[in-house]
Design a protein around this motif. Structure first.
Motif, PDB file in Angstrom:
ATOM      1  N   ALA A  10       0.862  -1.166   0.208  1.00  0.00           N
ATOM      2  CA  ALA A  10       0.077   0.098  -0.045  1.00  0.00           C
ATOM      3  C   ALA A  10       0.916   1.292  -0.044  1.00  0.00           C
ATOM      4  CB  ALA A  10      -1.013   0.074   1.088  1.00  0.00           C
ATOM      5  N   ASN A  74       3.028  12.368  -8.452  1.00  0.00           N
ATOM      6  CA  ASN A  74       2.396  11.335  -7.762  1.00  0.00           C
ATOM      7  C   ASN A  74       0.837  11.870  -7.366  1.00  0.00           C
ATOM      8  OD1 ASN A  74       2.783  13.338  -5.547  1.00  0.00           O
ATOM      9  ND2 ASN A  74       4.987  12.438  -5.148  1.00  0.00           N
ATOM     10  N   ALA A  75       0.347  11.192  -6.475  1.00  0.00           N
ATOM     11  CA  ALA A  75      -1.052  11.402  -6.125  1.00  0.00           C
ATOM     12  C   ALA A  75      -1.019  12.655  -5.273  1.00  0.00           C
ATOM     13  CB  ALA A  75      -1.830  10.383  -5.066  1.00  0.00           C
ATOM     14  N   SER A  76      -0.028  13.025  -4.449  1.00  0.00           N
ATOM     15  CA  SER A  76       0.037  14.311  -3.432  1.00  0.00           C
ATOM     16  C   SER A  76      -0.086  15.193  -4.285  1.00  0.00           C
ATOM     17  CB  SER A  76       1.206  14.206  -2.574  1.00  0.00           C
ATOM     18  OG  SER A  76       1.298  12.937  -1.854  1.00  0.00           O
ATOM     19  N   HIS A 100      -6.025  10.666   3.547  1.00  0.00           N
ATOM     20  CA  HIS A 100      -4.690  10.594   4.038  1.00  0.00           C
ATOM     21  C   HIS A 100      -4.096  12.347   3.882  1.00  0.00           C
ATOM     22  CE1 HIS A 100      -0.367  10.023   2.460  1.00  0.00           C
ATOM     23  NE2 HIS A 100      -0.463   8.895   2.467  1.00  0.00           N
ATOM     24  N   ALA A 150     -10.213   4.026  -1.755  1.00  0.00           N
ATOM     25  CA  ALA A 150     -10.270   3.221  -0.502  1.00  0.00           C
ATOM     26  C   ALA A 150      -9.133   3.628   0.331  1.00  0.00           C
ATOM     27  CB  ALA A 150      -9.296   1.954  -1.219  1.00  0.00           C
ATOM     28  N   ASN A 152      -6.158   3.601   3.092  1.00  0.00           N
ATOM     29  CA  ASN A 152      -4.762   3.275   3.244  1.00  0.00           C
ATOM     30  C   ASN A 152      -4.700   2.332   4.396  1.00  0.00           C
ATOM     31  OD1 ASN A 152      -4.555   5.793   3.990  1.00  0.00           O
ATOM     32  ND2 ASN A 152      -2.258   5.630   4.286  1.00  0.00           N
ATOM     33  N   SER A 179      -5.612   6.616  -5.030  1.00  0.00           N
ATOM     34  CA  SER A 179      -4.246   6.321  -4.797  1.00  0.00           C
ATOM     35  C   SER A 179      -4.169   4.606  -4.664  1.00  0.00           C
ATOM     36  CB  SER A 179      -3.719   6.714  -3.526  1.00  0.00           C
ATOM     37  OG  SER A 179      -3.452   8.194  -3.825  1.00  0.00           O
ATOM     38  N   GLN A 180      -5.041   4.280  -3.733  1.00  0.00           N
ATOM     39  CA  GLN A 180      -5.209   2.683  -3.467  1.00  0.00           C
ATOM     40  C   GLN A 180      -5.833   2.068  -4.312  1.00  0.00           C
ATOM     41  OE1 GLN A 180      -3.159   1.422  -1.403  1.00  0.00           O
ATOM     42  NE2 GLN A 180      -2.437   2.952  -0.284  1.00  0.00           N
ATOM     43  N   HIS A 202       3.186   4.606  -8.859  1.00  0.00           N
ATOM     44  CA  HIS A 202       3.902   3.488  -8.120  1.00  0.00           C
ATOM     45  C   HIS A 202       3.439   2.533  -7.193  1.00  0.00           C
ATOM     46  CE1 HIS A 202       4.117   5.310  -4.180  1.00  0.00           C
ATOM     47  NE2 HIS A 202       3.574   6.355  -4.769  1.00  0.00           N
ATOM     48  N   LYS A 203       2.118   2.284  -7.043  1.00  0.00           N
ATOM     49  CA  LYS A 203       1.311   1.411  -6.493  1.00  0.00           C
ATOM     50  C   LYS A 203       0.817   0.288  -7.337  1.00  0.00           C
ATOM     51  CE  LYS A 203       0.371   4.824  -2.723  1.00  0.00           C
ATOM     52  NZ  LYS A 203       0.912   4.727  -1.554  1.00  0.00           N
TER      53      LYS A 203
HETATM   54  C1  LIG Z   1      -5.089   7.156   0.039  1.00  0.00           C
HETATM   55  C2  LIG Z   1      -3.615   7.706  -0.167  1.00  0.00           C
HETATM   56  N1  LIG Z   1      -3.710   8.945  -0.702  1.00  0.00           N
HETATM   57  C3  LIG Z   1      -2.680   9.660  -1.168  1.00  0.00           C
HETATM   58  C4  LIG Z   1      -1.292   8.861  -1.139  1.00  0.00           C
HETATM   59  C5  LIG Z   1      -0.005   9.739  -1.599  1.00  0.00           C
HETATM   60  O1  LIG Z   1       0.261   8.855  -2.562  1.00  0.00           O
HETATM   61  P1  LIG Z   1       1.837   9.427  -3.453  1.00  0.00           P
HETATM   62  O2  LIG Z   1       2.707   9.392  -2.058  1.00  0.00           O
HETATM   63  O3  LIG Z   1       2.242   8.834  -4.394  1.00  0.00           O
HETATM   64  O4  LIG Z   1       1.721  11.127  -3.487  1.00  0.00           O
HETATM   65  C6  LIG Z   1      -1.201   7.435  -0.571  1.00  0.00           C
HETATM   66  C7  LIG Z   1       0.006   7.053  -0.385  1.00  0.00           C
HETATM   67  O5  LIG Z   1       0.224   6.282   0.196  1.00  0.00           O
HETATM   68  C8  LIG Z   1      -2.293   7.112  -0.158  1.00  0.00           C
HETATM   69  O6  LIG Z   1      -2.486   5.864   0.345  1.00  0.00           O
END
Ligand SMILES: Cc1ncc(COP(=O)(O)O)c(C=O)c1O
Length: 389
Positions: A10, A74-76, A100, A150, A152, A179-180, A202-203
């Protein structure tokens, strides 16, 4: 020490398929140039891989215009673009206590600056939000609903289609942090009435770190939040409004895109649903095995429907970080402990005072043997430490 068992998928999936490494190596060794930078004359294959990857992702997310599939880190990064690009002073946002920090912190910053109002809806004992809570939270100034697909921490897959319907009826924009689930569980912008999907590469998409993106539906008023070179419209003084340029600037991470391309091809070959079903079989085995030890507290739903292969737990009498350190040092098991960047979830399940929980998360390369070794490791540790604190 026994062979390492990686149960932190995860956080990031590991290992990546051999095909991803091989393709990235071949691509970066043989393709020079920057995409869409006319004049270099050498970017044909790069442009083709970039546009093909946009198409594959757009299709995966049920979109109908691959230009609206934009890349970022990335997602952030994607969620920051959504929060900064969608919200104006005076707006109200609905999110949940399952989020998150990638969602919470961009919102907190705006909330603390007095620019926006935020409602944080709760989740139930099994980790699910109620779409009714979204409905009753809508105000006149609600602009955006922003939820994860979902969690994390609990692994619960949220009722996104029902929530999307409510958002559409209420006339508010709906953004989902996938992300998940991107590359693991179906998410369809059209069918689920989602306006913006944030994803990370990357997940479950099996790509490398450093690449993620956003799918933006039509007529969504998202502004550019950063400006610069796009390789096209160089005569303009301002950043182009057209997609994908609106949300991209500077040279694309083409190596990351190439990894995503290879990851997507690998997923399509294996079958996303097949991988998920196999991971959930392992998750069921893990959940039942841990329950059978009689000595752990598990924080997830008791059924596999609407679930990601994530399982958080604690061994009473042992702090999560200590359990994780023993699992790693004595059993070679890699897992994640603590608050998992989702502090409100831990407040909700009562693990914030215990410094969080231990999380096992399953990926495509885990086996039954890994799961059985993890169960017996936890059983042995629990037998040694329960009741010590
Ligand atoms: C639900 C959720 N949102 C956002 C993120 C952030 O992903 P990233 O680190 O690729 O930006 C994660 C990563 O753990 C996540 O689990």
């Amino acid at each position: 020490m026994p062979d390492t068992i990686y149960l932190d998928n995860a956080a990031t999936t590991y290992p990546k398929p051999r095909e991803v490494h091989d393709f990235m190596h071949e691509f970066y060794s043989t393709c020079g140039g920057s995409p869409e930078r006319t004049g270099s004359g050498a970017t044909g294959r790069i442009d083709q891989i970039v546009s093909q990857t946009r198409k594959m992702l757009c299709e995966l997310f049920g979109g109908n215009d691959s230009k609206r599939l934009t890349f970022c880190y990335n997602a952030s990064d994607a969620i920051n673009q959504i929060v900064q690009g969608m919200l104006s002073p005076g707006d109200h946002v609905i999110t949940s206590r399952l989020e998150h920090n990638s969602v919470l912190r961009p919102l907190y910053h705006k909330e603390q600056a007095g620019e926006i109002e935020v409602t944080y809806i709760p989740f139930d004992g099994a980790g699910f939000i109620s779409p009714d809570d979204v409905k009753t939270s809508v105000r006149k100034n609600t602009k955006l609903v922003l939820l994860n697909h979902a969690s994390n921490v609990t692994g619960a897959v949220q009722p996104i289609a029902e929530t999307g319907k409510i958002c559409r009826e209420a006339g508010v924009y709906f953004a989902v942090d996938a992300s998940q689930t991107a590359g693991a569980i179906k998410i369809d912008a059209r069918e689920m009435n989602i306006d913006l999907i944030a994803f990370t590469g990357h997940k479950s998409l099996m790509g490398p770190v450093g690449i993620g993106g956003i799918y933006t539906g039509e007529n969504i008023p998202i502004s550019a939040t950063r400006f610069g070179g796009t390789g096209v419209f160089s005569e303009l003084r301002t950043h182009p409004e057209e997609f994908p340029y609106r949300l991209e600037c500077g040279t694309l991470n083409i190596l990351g895109v190439a990894g995503l391309y290879a990851g997507l091809n690998w997923l399509n070959k294996q079958g996303i649903e097949h991988i998920h079903a196999r991971e959930m079989d392992l998750w069921d085995r893990l959940r039942q095995g841990l329950r059978a030890t009689g000595s752990v507290i598990i924080y997830c739903a008791d059924r596999r429907e609407n679930h990601a292969p994530i399982l958080s737990f604690n061994i009473p009498g042992l702090e999560a970080a200590d359990a994780g350190a023993i699992l790693n040092a004595d059993y070679g098991i890699v897992c994640r402990t603590g608050l998992h960047c989702a502090p409100l979830v831990h407040e909700g399940i009562g693990t914030d005072k215990l410094y969080g929980a231990v999380r096992f998360s399953i990926g495509p390369f885990n086996t039954e043997e890994h799961i059985d070794r993890a169960i017996s490791a936890v059983g042995e540790i629990a037998a040694m430490y329960t009741g010590n604190l």
